[in-house]
Design a protein around this motif. Structure first.
Motif, PDB file in Angstrom:
ATOM      1  N   PHE A  40       0.827  -1.204   0.000  1.00  0.00           N
ATOM      2  CA  PHE A  40       0.000   0.000   0.000  1.00  0.00           C
ATOM      3  C   PHE A  40       0.864   1.258   0.000  1.00  0.00           C
ATOM      4  CE2 PHE A  40      -2.821   3.231   1.797  1.00  0.00           C
ATOM      5  CZ  PHE A  40      -4.002   3.003   1.097  1.00  0.00           C
ATOM      6  N   VAL A  41       1.898   1.246   0.827  1.00  0.00           N
ATOM      7  CA  VAL A  41       2.798   2.400   0.903  1.00  0.00           C
ATOM      8  C   VAL A  41       3.529   2.603  -0.424  1.00  0.00           C
ATOM      9  CG1 VAL A  41       4.893   3.269   1.993  1.00  0.00           C
ATOM     10  CG2 VAL A  41       3.066   2.299   3.402  1.00  0.00           C
ATOM     11  N   VAL A  42       4.023   1.519  -1.004  1.00  0.00           N
ATOM     12  CA  VAL A  42       4.706   1.620  -2.301  1.00  0.00           C
ATOM     13  C   VAL A  42       3.763   2.178  -3.351  1.00  0.00           C
ATOM     14  CG1 VAL A  42       5.726   0.278  -4.173  1.00  0.00           C
ATOM     15  CG2 VAL A  42       6.386  -0.185  -1.806  1.00  0.00           C
ATOM     16  N   TRP A  43       2.527   1.696  -3.362  1.00  0.00           N
ATOM     17  CA  TRP A  43       1.534   2.169  -4.337  1.00  0.00           C
ATOM     18  C   TRP A  43       1.279   3.666  -4.191  1.00  0.00           C
ATOM     19  CZ3 TRP A  43      -3.785   3.430  -3.103  1.00  0.00           C
ATOM     20  CH2 TRP A  43      -4.565   3.719  -4.230  1.00  0.00           C
ATOM     21  N   LEU A  44       1.143   4.132  -2.957  1.00  0.00           N
ATOM     22  CA  LEU A  44       0.904   5.563  -2.747  1.00  0.00           C
ATOM     23  C   LEU A  44       2.079   6.402  -3.237  1.00  0.00           C
ATOM     24  CD1 LEU A  44      -0.847   5.780   0.750  1.00  0.00           C
ATOM     25  CD2 LEU A  44      -1.809   6.421  -1.457  1.00  0.00           C
ATOM     26  N   HIS A  45       3.285   5.938  -2.985  1.00  0.00           N
ATOM     27  CA  HIS A  45       4.454   6.701  -3.434  1.00  0.00           C
ATOM     28  C   HIS A  45       4.594   6.657  -4.955  1.00  0.00           C
ATOM     29  CE1 HIS A  45       6.243   8.158   0.281  1.00  0.00           C
ATOM     30  NE2 HIS A  45       5.881   7.017   0.851  1.00  0.00           N
ATOM     31  N   GLU A  46       4.135   5.592  -5.576  1.00  0.00           N
ATOM     32  CA  GLU A  46       4.117   5.562  -7.046  1.00  0.00           C
ATOM     33  C   GLU A  46       3.123   6.587  -7.587  1.00  0.00           C
ATOM     34  OE1 GLU A  46       3.245   1.501  -7.875  1.00  0.00           O
ATOM     35  OE2 GLU A  46       5.341   0.861  -7.795  1.00  0.00           O
ATOM     36  N   LEU A  47       1.995   6.732  -6.908  1.00  0.00           N
ATOM     37  CA  LEU A  47       1.028   7.759  -7.312  1.00  0.00           C
ATOM     38  C   LEU A  47       1.620   9.156  -7.167  1.00  0.00           C
ATOM     39  CD1 LEU A  47      -2.337   6.489  -5.737  1.00  0.00           C
ATOM     40  CD2 LEU A  47      -1.674   6.450  -8.148  1.00  0.00           C
ATOM     41  N   ILE A  48       2.348   9.386  -6.083  1.00  0.00           N
ATOM     42  CA  ILE A  48       2.985  10.686  -5.863  1.00  0.00           C
ATOM     43  C   ILE A  48       3.981  10.982  -6.979  1.00  0.00           C
ATOM     44  CG2 ILE A  48       4.531  11.973  -4.335  1.00  0.00           C
ATOM     45  CD1 ILE A  48       3.259  10.384  -1.993  1.00  0.00           C
ATOM     46  N   LEU A  49       4.800   9.998  -7.328  1.00  0.00           N
ATOM     47  CA  LEU A  49       5.784  10.181  -8.389  1.00  0.00           C
ATOM     48  C   LEU A  49       5.102  10.495  -9.715  1.00  0.00           C
ATOM     49  CD1 LEU A  49       8.316   7.316  -7.563  1.00  0.00           C
ATOM     50  CD2 LEU A  49       8.713   9.782  -7.348  1.00  0.00           C
ATOM     51  N   GLU A  50       4.047   9.760 -10.040  1.00  0.00           N
ATOM     52  CA  GLU A  50       3.326   9.997 -11.292  1.00  0.00           C
ATOM     53  C   GLU A  50       2.688  11.376 -11.307  1.00  0.00           C
ATOM     54  OE1 GLU A  50      -0.264   8.008 -13.981  1.00  0.00           O
ATOM     55  OE2 GLU A  50       0.253   7.181 -12.021  1.00  0.00           O
ATOM     56  N   SER A  51       2.087  11.758 -10.171  1.00  0.00           N
ATOM     57  CA  SER A  51       1.444  13.062 -10.063  1.00  0.00           C
ATOM     58  C   SER A  51       2.449  14.189 -10.277  1.00  0.00           C
ATOM     59  CB  SER A  51       0.789  13.202  -8.689  1.00  0.00           C
ATOM     60  OG  SER A  51       0.314  14.510  -8.460  1.00  0.00           O
ATOM     61  N   ASN A  52       3.595  14.102  -9.605  1.00  0.00           N
ATOM     62  CA  ASN A  52       4.610  15.153  -9.725  1.00  0.00           C
ATOM     63  C   ASN A  52       5.258  15.165 -11.104  1.00  0.00           C
ATOM     64  OD1 ASN A  52       4.200  16.016  -7.079  1.00  0.00           O
ATOM     65  ND2 ASN A  52       5.784  14.669  -6.250  1.00  0.00           N
ATOM     66  N   ARG A  53       5.527  13.995 -11.636  1.00  0.00           N
ATOM     67  CA  ARG A  53       6.206  13.894 -12.931  1.00  0.00           C
ATOM     68  C   ARG A  53       5.352  14.442 -14.069  1.00  0.00           C
ATOM     69  NH1 ARG A  53       6.464   8.211 -14.020  1.00  0.00           N
ATOM     70  NH2 ARG A  53       4.461   8.578 -15.060  1.00  0.00           N
ATOM     71  N   ASP A  54       4.067  14.079 -14.065  1.00  0.00           N
ATOM     72  CA  ASP A  54       3.184  14.431 -15.181  1.00  0.00           C
ATOM     73  C   ASP A  54       2.242  15.583 -14.876  1.00  0.00           C
ATOM     74  OD1 ASP A  54       4.379  12.342 -16.523  1.00  0.00           O
ATOM     75  OD2 ASP A  54       2.832  10.898 -15.966  1.00  0.00           O
ATOM     76  N   GLY A  55       2.364  16.166 -13.682  1.00  0.00           N
ATOM     77  CA  GLY A  55       1.507  17.291 -13.327  1.00  0.00           C
ATOM     78  C   GLY A  55       0.042  16.921 -13.205  1.00  0.00           C
ATOM     79  N   ILE A  56      -0.239  15.734 -12.674  1.00  0.00           N
ATOM     80  CA  ILE A  56      -1.616  15.263 -12.560  1.00  0.00           C
ATOM     81  C   ILE A  56      -2.129  15.503 -11.145  1.00  0.00           C
ATOM     82  CG2 ILE A  56      -3.148  13.266 -12.748  1.00  0.00           C
ATOM     83  CD1 ILE A  56      -1.088  11.993 -14.602  1.00  0.00           C
ATOM     84  N   ALA A  57      -3.181  16.305 -11.021  1.00  0.00           N
ATOM     85  CA  ALA A  57      -3.853  16.465  -9.730  1.00  0.00           C
ATOM     86  C   ALA A  57      -4.598  15.168  -9.426  1.00  0.00           C
ATOM     87  CB  ALA A  57      -4.836  17.629  -9.781  1.00  0.00           C
ATOM     88  N   MET A  58      -4.674  14.793  -8.146  1.00  0.00           N
ATOM     89  CA  MET A  58      -5.297  13.526  -7.777  1.00  0.00           C
ATOM     90  C   MET A  58      -6.226  13.681  -6.586  1.00  0.00           C
ATOM     91  SD  MET A  58      -2.220  10.724  -8.166  1.00  0.00           S
ATOM     92  CE  MET A  58      -1.539  10.322  -9.790  1.00  0.00           C
ATOM     93  N   ASP A  59      -7.385  13.037  -6.681  1.00  0.00           N
ATOM     94  CA  ASP A  59      -8.300  12.905  -5.560  1.00  0.00           C
ATOM     95  C   ASP A  59      -8.338  11.427  -5.183  1.00  0.00           C
ATOM     96  OD1 ASP A  59      -8.959  15.602  -5.764  1.00  0.00           O
ATOM     97  OD2 ASP A  59     -10.650  15.205  -7.098  1.00  0.00           O
ATOM     98  N   LEU A  60      -7.902  11.107  -3.975  1.00  0.00           N
ATOM     99  CA  LEU A  60      -7.978   9.738  -3.478  1.00  0.00           C
ATOM    100  C   LEU A  60      -9.230   9.620  -2.628  1.00  0.00           C
ATOM    101  CD1 LEU A  60      -6.866   6.881  -2.954  1.00  0.00           C
ATOM    102  CD2 LEU A  60      -5.472   7.859  -1.101  1.00  0.00           C
TER     103      LEU A  60
END
Length: 218
Positions: A40-60
């Motif tokens: 779960f922790v790894v998955w969340l950090h992958e989301l953070i990386l994707e969000s920052n890299r591609d400029g994607i806002a996210m609602d969890l």
């Protein structure tokens, strides 16, 4: 390409029914359903990386039954190998809910730290919404909401990024709810929008399905 047209990119991530409990599976707790802390922790950090890299806002959006309040005893010090009496599970008062929340926080610290890292006020913004289900109506208690917000770092400039304890989510044309209002009556609250007991308005309701868990299954 959304960015080329000047429209910010946004994603909604929806999960439910993680049933995170008191931990301690290896130490003898047979009432813990969640054993995927690392993943779960790894998955969340992958989301953070994707969000920052591609400029994607996210609602969890966590769509109910995130925390397994029904299978965490309201005790000051949790012992995974101990079999607790039903009374330690049946107290649904706010103080008992806070005791359970502290146990979950102590036994699954990485989950809360990762959620705190996920939140982001500046672009790309990342938010968290936690809806209540039939296993965690205690999320409707103001004290539980305040403490949980602290646990995920939703304070000061990040306070507006978190919403806790609602039944439904409806934004950007997307509607989400846990769904126990439409299942067997044993899992329903008398007022689907408010899980508080009409006879004791200061306590969450404890429907028959929940009592089965606390009195027999546990």
């Amino acid at each position: 390409d959304f960015r080329r047209r000047g429209v910010p990119r946004k994603a909604k991530i929806v999960i439910s029914d993680t049933h995170i409990g008191a931990g301690g599976v290896a130490e003898g707790n047979r009432l813990e359903d969640f054993i995927s802390d690392v993943e779960f922790v790894v998955w969340l950090h992958e989301l953070i990386l994707e969000s920052n890299r591609d400029g994607i806002a996210m609602d969890l959006i966590i769509n109910g039954d995130w925390i397994e309040f029904l299978q965490v005893p309201a005790v000051a010090r949790f012992e995974p190998s101990r079999q607790y009496e039903a009374a330690t599970y049946n107290d649904v008062a706010e103080l008992a809910a806070l005791k359970r929340l502290e146990i979950v926080y102590e036994r699954h610290p990485g989950i809360f730290l990762a959620l705190a890292a996920f939140l982001n006020a500046s672009p790309p913004q990342r938010t968290l919404t936690v809806l209540f289900g039939n296993h965690d109506p205690e999320l409707a208690y103001p004290g539980v909401q305040a403490r949980l917000a602290e646990m995920v770092g939703a304070v000061y400039e990040k306070a507006h990024l978190v919403v806790i304890g609602r039944r439904t989510y409806f934004e950007d044309g997307v509607y989400i709810e846990h769904g126990n209002a439409y299942t067997e009556s044993v899992d329903q609250f008398q007022d689907p929008d408010s899980p508080f007991d009409p006879q004791e308005p200061n306590r969450v309701e404890h429907p028959s399905g929940s009592r089965f868990v606390t009195n027999f299954f546990n």
